[in-house]
Design an enzyme around this catalytic site. Structure first.
Site: not given
Ligand SMILES: NC(=O)c1ccc[n+]([C@@H]2O[C@H](COP(=O)([O-])OP(=O)(O)OC[C@H]3O[C@@H](n4cnc5c(N)ncnc54)[C@H](OP(=O)(O)O)[C@@H]3O)[C@@H](O)[C@H]2O)c1
Length: 297
Positions: A190, A194
């Site tokens: 991961y 990133k």
């Molecule tokens: N949460 C954290 O602590 C954090 C920290 C740093 C960065 N981030 C980054 O922020 C971004 C969003 O994360 P989040 O925390 O909001 O995650 P989340 O709540 O799990 O949401 C992920 C979203 O991506 C969709 N998704 C997953 N796989 C997919 C695919 N193959 N094609 C299309 N859509 C897909 C999911 O919907 P479906 O399952 O229906 O496809 C969902 O809408 C990510 O890039 C993550 O790496 C998160």
């Protein structure tokens, strides 16, 4: 009559500075808030069904954009689309797995068929299917993680970037992570993906600035979403993270929206190729040390 503005300079320089300052006053008359408006723009947000993507999609709609929403599960997207419609904006939910190029092509086509063009792309859908030592990761973990987090961002940016080039401009926002700057514990693949997103941002910004396409990234710390639940629902990890964060808490998805709107709007008109770190001061925290000093223990 307009009062003379003194620049402290003489002759031609004085006149040039005078004109400059008058122009500046003109700019000052238009509200700074106008520069944050994205009224009439079209945004495409991936991973928009929940978490950070949902918050950004709703925020961009509130700021005036029509929004195409994508993730794999259509019913979840339809719920977000309904919230956007209630704001008086248009929403287009499109089911797509952005790891697959034909689905990217279909997503872009559906968006353009509906809205005519795309002004703002938010590459947000991301995954981290495995935690552990790099010794234990298999080929599938690599392919799934890099396939969505980097390959997906690259090819969707390429498809939308071509449209933006032909439409004389646009904004791309990539959701990276603080793990792309320094490695997340147990999140080796991961973190590599990133770090790639941050470099992708710089590469695209450098090449596409000539087309008025700006490309920037946001690198959040730990945000309370389903994606990171294994971390924040573990009391030991949560406490440790909060202790090493200057603000002493985790982020909520809505706290990422302000930076996204800044990057999507004219408010950031001279910014490209940059990554905004939104981690509550995790990267530079001396909180634990400070409390030791203040308590003497
Ligand atoms: N949460 C954290 O602590 C954090 C920290 C740093 C960065 N981030 C980054 O922020 C971004 C969003 O994360 P989040 O925390 O909001 O995650 P989340 O709540 O799990 O949401 C992920 C979203 O991506 C969709 N998704 C997953 N796989 C997919 C695919 N193959 N094609 C299309 N859509 C897909 C999911 O919907 P479906 O399952 O229906 O496809 C969902 O809408 C990510 O890039 C993550 O790496 C998160």
């Amino acid at each position: 009559m307009e009062p003379e503005v003194s620049s402290g300079l003489e002759g031609g320089c004085h006149l040039a500075m005078n004109d400059y300052l008058k122009g500046d006053k003109m700019a000052a008359r238009s509200s700074v808030l106008d520069r944050f408006s994205i009224s009439g723009k079209v945004a495409l947000v991936t991973g928009a069904s929940r978490g950070i993507g949902r918050a950004i999609a709703l925020g961009l709609a509130e700021a005036g954009a029509d929004v195409a929403l994508t993730s794999r599960k259509l019913p979840d997207l339809e719920a977000v689309a309904q919230e956007i419609s209630q704001m008086g904006r248009k929403a287009l939910p499109v089911s797509a797995n952005v790891r697959h190029l034909p689905e990217i092509d279909n997503l872009v086509k559906r968006t353009v068929d509906e809205f005519g063009h795309i002004d703002i792309l938010v590459n947000n859908a991301g995954t981290n299917p495995v935690f552990g030592s790099v010794f234990d990761f298999d080929e599938r973990a690599w392919d799934v993680t890099l396939g969505l987090n980097l390959r997906g961002y690259f090819f969707l940016s390429q498809a939308v970037g071509k449209l933006m080039r032909d439409e004389a401009g646009g904004n791309i926002i990539n959701i990276a992570s603080e793990d792309g700057i320094r490695p997340g514990i147990g999140a080796g693949i991961y973190s590599i993906s990133k770090a790639g997103v941050i470099m992708l941002t710089e590469v695209l910004a450098q090449e596409w600035g000539q087309y008025n396409v700006r490309v920037n990234a946001i690198a959040p710390g730990l945000v309370r979403t389903r994606f990171s639940e294994a971390l924040w629902s573990n009391p030991a990890i949560r406490e440790r993270t909060e202790d090493s964060t200057a603000l002493g808490r985790l982020a909520e998805p809505e706290e990422i929206v302000g930076a996204a709107l800044f990057l999507a709007s004219e408010a950031s008109s001279y910014m490209t190729g940059q990554t905004i770190v939104l981690d509550g001061g995790h990267f530079c925290s001396v909180r634990t040390l400070l409390s030791t000093i203040s308590t003497g223990k």
